[in-house]
Scaffold this active site. Structure first.
Site, PDB file in Angstrom:
ATOM      1  N   ARG A 155       0.821  -1.225   0.000  1.00  0.00           N
ATOM      2  CA  ARG A 155       0.000   0.000   0.000  1.00  0.00           C
ATOM      3  C   ARG A 155       0.849   1.267   0.000  1.00  0.00           C
ATOM      4  NH1 ARG A 155      -2.362  -2.825   4.041  1.00  0.00           N
ATOM      5  NH2 ARG A 155      -4.459  -3.594   3.670  1.00  0.00           N
ATOM      6  N   THR A 233      11.339   4.962   5.523  1.00  0.00           N
ATOM      7  CA  THR A 233      10.223   5.295   6.426  1.00  0.00           C
ATOM      8  C   THR A 233       9.583   4.003   6.942  1.00  0.00           C
ATOM      9  OG1 THR A 233       8.770   5.444   4.501  1.00  0.00           O
ATOM     10  CG2 THR A 233       9.619   7.527   5.367  1.00  0.00           C
ATOM     11  N   ARG A 235      11.146   0.527   8.849  1.00  0.00           N
ATOM     12  CA  ARG A 235      11.661   0.252  10.187  1.00  0.00           C
ATOM     13  C   ARG A 235      13.181   0.359  10.136  1.00  0.00           C
ATOM     14  NH1 ARG A 235       7.448   1.223  12.070  1.00  0.00           N
ATOM     15  NH2 ARG A 235       6.084  -0.084  13.335  1.00  0.00           N
ATOM     16  N   GLU A 264      15.926   3.102  18.090  1.00  0.00           N
ATOM     17  CA  GLU A 264      15.225   4.350  18.432  1.00  0.00           C
ATOM     18  C   GLU A 264      15.148   4.492  19.936  1.00  0.00           C
ATOM     19  OE1 GLU A 264      11.513   4.813  16.328  1.00  0.00           O
ATOM     20  OE2 GLU A 264      12.496   4.475  14.418  1.00  0.00           O
ATOM     21  N   HIS A 282      10.736   9.649  13.425  1.00  0.00           N
ATOM     22  CA  HIS A 282       9.616   8.695  13.238  1.00  0.00           C
ATOM     23  C   HIS A 282       8.269   9.429  13.139  1.00  0.00           C
ATOM     24  CE1 HIS A 282       8.547   4.188  13.861  1.00  0.00           C
ATOM     25  NE2 HIS A 282       7.667   4.773  13.082  1.00  0.00           N
ATOM     26  N   GLY A 284       6.343   9.376  10.295  1.00  0.00           N
ATOM     27  CA  GLY A 284       5.576   8.850   9.150  1.00  0.00           C
ATOM     28  C   GLY A 284       4.069   9.047   9.262  1.00  0.00           C
TER      29      GLY A 284
END
Ligand code: DGY
Length: 333
Positions: A155, A233, A235, A264, A282, A284
């Protein structure tokens, strides 16, 4: 009354919906594994978890006999021990679809920022170093006619392809699970190594799994063009960040636009000093509309599980061996 545990508060109206049907408690921070296990052991029917929560086999074991679902407030589910969940009869749900556009916008923003040196230019202005226009000053990559290689044509990958095509980019891709929709018929499939060699920009949209862990490393970075841009974008651990720092320092690739990191919230040593890296924290899915839609989907999945229905976004339907009794009336979707 059924019990729902949230680790962090969710945007409204999701908590309202949950509160109308169940007793809701909120931890209020990202718990450690023992803390989460203790909280789940106190009696929880559905755990609404964040992408940083350690949903390990210990946590799932602590829910024994009662925990029926983990409803993730995220599309990525690499923080959940899926094998342990399935073997313990706990279904896991996620929030696909609702964050597609926001994440694709973020990838496109990083792509543009790197290609046209926007962050670098911003620093020049803010530090008073602009000395005037010159023919060869701060030249970047023209997107029209450039090739974008998309790894993971699901997607989000497809949404990025549509945006990039509007800028005149040619699209190649690897890793499509299904046939592409007709409007992307001009996108060309390529084996991974050929895609890396052919692309001016490579954008990652794969889930983190055993076969994608460190798929971008010293070897695969060396296959890319010397001025190519890497955008991530998805992981952080899909990229070997230490190898990426070396590649950025030694100009093995031209630049990187990163929204996610291996450990992270800390980027790998040296990454912050790389001037050819554009880094965001992060972001997104970070729009008000998307976060609200994610919360609604997370709550709907939780409520369906409480009603004894298999939620639409169940990742491991095999876990639902026999239908558990309804604890609430079905939510009027
Ligand atoms: C997700 O849902 O997996 C995203 O990373 C959140 O931004």
């Amino acid at each position: 009354m059924p019990k729902v545990l949230l680790t962090l508060p969710l945007p409204q109206p999701a908590p309202q919906w949950l509160g109308d049907a169940a007793e809701v408690s909120v931890i209020g921070h990202i718990p450690s594994e023992p803390e989460l296990a203790t909280a789940v052991a106190e009696g929880v029917d559905v755990l609404c978890a964040q992408l940083r929560d350690p949903v390990t086999s210990r946590v799932l074991e602590a829910g024994k006999g009662r925990l029926r679902a983990v409803s993730l407030y995220a599309v990525g589910y690499n923080n959940v021990d899926m094998v342990a969940a399935t073997s313990r009869g706990v279904i896991v749900t996620n929030t696909p679809g609702v964050l597609t556009d926001a994440t694709a916008d973020c990838a496109m923003g990083l792509l543009l920022a790197c290609a046209r040196r926007i962050v670098e230019g911003n620093t020049v202005m803010h530090t008073g170093h602009f000395e005037g226009w010159e023919p060869d000053y701060m030249l970047g990559l023209e997107l029209k006619g450039a090739t974008l290689g998309i790894i993971g044509m699901g997607r989000i990958g497809q949404a990025v392809a549509r945006r990039a095509r509007a800028f005149g980019m040619n699209i190649v891709y690897a890793g499509a699970k299904k046939e592409l929709p007709p409007d992307l018929a001009d996108a060309r499939p390529l084996p991974l190594e050929e895609l890396l060699a052919a692309s001016d920009v490579v954008s990652l949209h794969v889930p983190l799994a055993e076969d994608t862990y460190h798929m971008i490393n010293a070897r695969t970075l060396a296959l890319m063009k010397r001025n190519a841009i890497l955008v991530n974008t998805s992981r952080g651990p899909v990229v070997d960040e230490e190898d990426l720092v070396t590649a950025l320092r030694e100009n093995i690739i031209g630049g990187a636009g990163l929204d996610v990191y291996e450990s992270e919230p800390r980027p790998a040593p040296g990454l912050i000093e790389c001037e050819n890296a554009v880094l965001t924290p992060h972001l997104g899915s970070a729009t008000t509309q998307t976060r609200r839609a994610m919360a609604e989907l997370c709550a709907r999945n939780a409520l369906a599980a409480l009603a004894g229905e298999l939620p639409k976004n169940t990742l491991n339907p095999r876990a639902w061996k026999k239908t558990p009794p309804p604890l609430i009336k079905p939510f009027p979707f």
